[in-house]
Design an enzyme around this catalytic site. Structure first.
Site, PDB file in Angstrom:
ATOM      1  N   VAL A 225      30.878  13.998 -10.776  1.00 43.53           N
ATOM      2  CA  VAL A 225      30.777  15.069 -11.774  1.00 43.53           C
ATOM      3  C   VAL A 225      31.821  16.151 -11.484  1.00 43.53           C
ATOM      4  CG1 VAL A 225      29.264  16.836 -12.756  1.00 43.53           C
ATOM      5  CG2 VAL A 225      28.309  14.624 -12.068  1.00 43.53           C
TER       6      VAL A 225
ATOM      7  N   ASP B 110      34.110  21.034  -0.942  1.00 44.55           N
ATOM      8  CA  ASP B 110      33.244  19.898  -0.608  1.00 44.55           C
ATOM      9  C   ASP B 110      33.124  19.839   0.910  1.00 44.55           C
ATOM     10  OD1 ASP B 110      32.421  17.096  -2.364  1.00 44.55           O
ATOM     11  OD2 ASP B 110      32.297  17.058  -0.172  1.00 44.55           O
TER      12      ASP B 110
ATOM     13  N   LYS C 106      37.219  13.495   1.960  1.00 42.72           N
ATOM     14  CA  LYS C 106      37.362  13.600   0.488  1.00 42.72           C
ATOM     15  C   LYS C 106      38.436  14.662   0.176  1.00 42.72           C
ATOM     16  CE  LYS C 106      33.403  13.204  -1.886  1.00 42.72           C
ATOM     17  NZ  LYS C 106      32.132  13.564  -2.576  1.00 42.72           N
TER      18      LYS C 106
ATOM     19  N   CYS D 215      21.039   8.501 -11.677  1.00 42.61           N
ATOM     20  CA  CYS D 215      20.430   9.325 -12.740  1.00 42.61           C
ATOM     21  C   CYS D 215      19.039   8.788 -13.114  1.00 42.61           C
ATOM     22  CB  CYS D 215      21.288   9.298 -13.995  1.00 42.61           C
ATOM     23  SG  CYS D 215      22.990   9.692 -13.721  1.00 42.61           S
TER      24      CYS D 215
HETATM   25  N1  SAJ Z   1      19.448  -0.676 -17.360  1.00 41.80           N
HETATM   26  C1  SAJ Z   1      18.594  -1.709 -17.707  1.00 41.80           C
HETATM   27  N2  SAJ Z   1      18.337  -1.925 -19.024  1.00 41.80           N
HETATM   28  C2  SAJ Z   1      18.905  -1.133 -19.998  1.00 41.80           C
HETATM   29  C3  SAJ Z   1      19.761  -0.089 -19.619  1.00 41.80           C
HETATM   30  C4  SAJ Z   1      20.031   0.119 -18.285  1.00 41.80           C
HETATM   31  O1  SAJ Z   1      18.076  -2.437 -16.855  1.00 41.80           O
HETATM   32  O2  SAJ Z   1      18.645  -1.382 -21.176  1.00 41.80           O
HETATM   33  C5  SAJ Z   1      19.709  -0.430 -15.931  1.00 41.80           C
HETATM   34  C6  SAJ Z   1      21.172  -0.511 -15.592  1.00 41.80           C
HETATM   35  O3  SAJ Z   1      21.513  -1.824 -15.228  1.00 41.80           O
HETATM   36  C7  SAJ Z   1      21.274   0.435 -14.405  1.00 41.80           C
HETATM   37  C8  SAJ Z   1      20.233   1.492 -14.714  1.00 41.80           C
HETATM   38  O4  SAJ Z   1      19.325   0.910 -15.638  1.00 41.80           O
HETATM   39  O5  SAJ Z   1      20.949  -0.214 -13.208  1.00 41.80           O
HETATM   40  C9  SAJ Z   1      20.817   2.764 -15.304  1.00 41.80           C
HETATM   41  O6  SAJ Z   1      21.650   2.341 -16.341  1.00 41.80           O
HETATM   42  P1  SAJ Z   1      22.300   3.395 -17.418  1.00 41.80           P
HETATM   43  O7  SAJ Z   1      22.956   2.577 -18.465  1.00 41.80           O
HETATM   44  O8  SAJ Z   1      21.305   4.359 -17.840  1.00 41.80           O
HETATM   45  O9  SAJ Z   1      23.481   4.051 -16.602  1.00 41.80           O
HETATM   46  P2  SAJ Z   1      23.576   5.366 -15.741  1.00 41.80           P
HETATM   47  O10 SAJ Z   1      22.603   5.418 -14.650  1.00 41.80           O
HETATM   48  O11 SAJ Z   1      25.018   5.487 -15.405  1.00 41.80           O
HETATM   49  O12 SAJ Z   1      23.162   6.493 -16.768  1.00 41.80           O
HETATM   50  C10 SAJ Z   1      24.151   7.318 -17.277  1.00 41.80           C
HETATM   51  C11 SAJ Z   1      23.397   8.551 -17.639  1.00 41.80           C
HETATM   52  N3  SAJ Z   1      24.327   9.637 -17.824  1.00 41.80           N
HETATM   53  C12 SAJ Z   1      24.007  10.828 -17.284  1.00 41.80           C
HETATM   54  O13 SAJ Z   1      22.979  11.035 -16.664  1.00 41.80           O
HETATM   55  C13 SAJ Z   1      24.990  11.903 -17.485  1.00 41.80           C
HETATM   56  C14 SAJ Z   1      22.589   8.331 -18.897  1.00 41.80           C
HETATM   57  O14 SAJ Z   1      22.158   9.591 -19.422  1.00 41.80           O
HETATM   58  C15 SAJ Z   1      23.395   7.653 -19.964  1.00 41.80           C
HETATM   59  O15 SAJ Z   1      22.584   7.449 -21.118  1.00 41.80           O
HETATM   60  C16 SAJ Z   1      23.859   6.318 -19.431  1.00 41.80           C
HETATM   61  O16 SAJ Z   1      24.770   6.627 -18.348  1.00 41.80           O
HETATM   62  C17 SAJ Z   1      24.568   5.514 -20.491  1.00 41.80           C
HETATM   63  O17 SAJ Z   1      24.149   5.606 -21.655  1.00 41.80           O
HETATM   64  O18 SAJ Z   1      25.455   4.747 -20.116  1.00 41.80           O
END
Ligand code: SAJ
Length: 429
Positions: free
Chosen positions: A14, A33, A38, A264
């Site tokens: 971030v 940091d 880093k 997250c």
């Molecule tokens: N996952 C599933 N099934 C789904 C979606 C995700 O099993 O349908 C798993 C993914 O494989 C992963 C975890 O959940 O292991 C989280 O996946 P994620 O797509 O939510 O990715 P993140 O953790 O990178 O979430 C971020 C978040 N961004 C922030 O917090 C600023 C989230 O709010 C976003 O919605 C998400 O990215 C996104 O949409 O890609």
């Protein structure tokens, strides 16, 4: 009026893009940091995060950034300080230690008369700014909204996402006073082009982020639980989700998998659960969703056991290939990764899985995809990197004498694999 000086506290997924953006728009961009390695990397124009876009930004802008592991050097004479430190959950308990330590460093190093705007971008639970951040920074006699101004603007960066970036993702913002609001809006309007939604109180802005991520967690838990019943009913859930997605309104697809990783979605719900508990409410539903998602690595391992069972094998005497370490495709981030939990569970069963992830050569014990899958009794697709989805055709698997597949992301050609005489298990399919 000289140039505005900004210090970003925490130069990770971030903070580093934000520091680059501040340099890009012409602020005097400073960064703080604790991780000296880093700091050295960034000072030499290298990004500690393996992301091509970020690498290019750091290479181009590092000379315009003053990054340091010395708090005094980084924090004094700043007009704006943005806190972008991690807010993990230890076990299932929120851990605000990094936020507290950042606030202490700020309190000890801002000077009377500096009157900085201090924005917390880290994901926190409602009330953190008013009841945790404010008292810590006031500890040395400084007074909020007089000697410094507090605001909250939760980050929404999605690592690796090129469509939605720091500049074009709308943001919510709230400050503790109108002076903080004025300064904060002026700052963010210079660095992002997207809409800034102003809230009257920080508590609502703090709740937005944890709610949007908990929304994802409960919906993923919904399809993960469905996957277990649909396996028993012999219904292909991935087809059902595809079908439900044809409804042009009122449905949003989520996909079952080996579990929920990342810094997250796997953690933010615990902030909401803990804060509600402090206020006297128990979130049974949110808690259950966490339990369901946390059960998926074990469920995936049980499918490996069933797959090997059909071959008369057990995890301890079979070649098992785990493809993918990252928590989601095409990123080099393994935080809370379900793949690591699956590997741990298999090792507990005396298995010695072969692991391959092109984003983690150091954690892989196979040098290539082919070497990992060659003559495997069971191949587990834990992370659907584009490379894997492209290469893992039924013909490739057959050519490499793979005997069974656990497709934990439901992305492989199930019918084609079965027609090659290879045992196939998906998650809910
Ligand atoms: N996952 C599933 N099934 C789904 C979606 C995700 O099993 O349908 C798993 C993914 O494989 C992963 C975890 O959940 O292991 C989280 O996946 P994620 O797509 O939510 O990715 P993140 O953790 O990178 O979430 C971020 C978040 N961004 C922030 O917090 C600023 C989230 O709010 C976003 O919605 C998400 O990215 C996104 O949409 O890609």
């Amino acid at each position: 009026m000289g140039k505005t000086t900004v210090c970003i506290v925490g130069l990770g997924y971030v903070g580093l893009p934000l520091a680059c953006r501040c340099a890009e728009v012409g602020f005097v961009a400073k960064g703080f940091d604790l991780d000296k390695k880093k700091i050295e990397l960034i000072s030499s124009g290298k990004s500690p995060i393996d992301d091509k876009w970020l690498q290019a930004k750091v290479r181009r802008l590092h000379k315009k950034m003053q990054v340091s592991a010395n708090a005094r050097q980084a924090l004094n004479a700043c007009d704006v300080i943005v806190v972008c430190v991690p807010t993990p959950a230890k076990g299932s308990r929120p851990d605000l230690a990094p936020v507290r330590s950042a606030c202490r460093a700020i309190a000890e190093n801002i000077q009377p008369g500096q009157r900085p705007l201090i924005v917390v971008e880290s994901t926190v639970y409602p009330g953190t700014l008013r009841h945790i951040v404010k008292p810590i920074i006031e500890r040395n006699g400084l007074k909020a909204e007089k000697d410094f101004f507090l605001a909250h603007c939760p980050e929404r960066i999605d690592p690796g996402n090129r469509q939605w970036t720091l500049e074009n993702i709308p943001r919510v913002f709230a400050a503790l006073s109108s002076e903080g609001e004025k300064r904060g809006l002026s700052f963010y309007k210079k660095i992002i082009k997207a809409k800034i939604i102003l809230f009257r109180r920080p508590e609502e802005a703090e709740a937005v982020k944890v709610v949007e991520n908990t929304f994802r967690d409960v919906n993923i838990a919904f399809v993960n639980e469905l996957s277990k019943s649909f396996e028993k009913m012999g219904i292909d859930l991935s087809e059902v989700i595809k079908g439900a997605s044809t409804k042009p309104f009122g449905f949003m697809p989520f996909y079952p998998g080996p579990g929920v990783g990342g810094h997250c979605i796997a953690q933010d719900p615990y902030y909401l659960i803990a804060r509600a508990k402090q206020a006297g409410f128990t979130h049974r539903f949110l808690q259950l969703a966490r339990e369901i998602n946390n059960s998926m690595p074990l469920h995936t391992v049980s499918l490996v056991g069933r797959s090997l069972g059909r071959l008369g094998l057990r995890p301890a005497n079979a070649k098992i290939a785990i493809l993918g370490i990252s928590y989601k495709p095409n990123v080099d981030d393994a935080r809370e990764s379900p793949a690591l939990k699956i590997i741990g569970l298999l090792r507990k069963r005396n298995a010695k899985p072969v692991v391959f992830d092109p984003f983690f050569p150091g954690m892989s014990n196979a040098g290539s995809l082919q070497q990992a899958v060659r003559k495997a009794d069971c191949v587990v697709l834990a992370t659907h990197h584009s490379l894997f989805v492209k290469k893992l055709s039924p013909a490739f698997l057959k050519r490499n004498k793979v005997r069974s597949v656990v497709d934990a992301r439901n992305v492989l050609d199930k019918q084609g694999i079965i027609e090659k005489g290879i045992i196939y298990f998906g998650i809910g399919r």
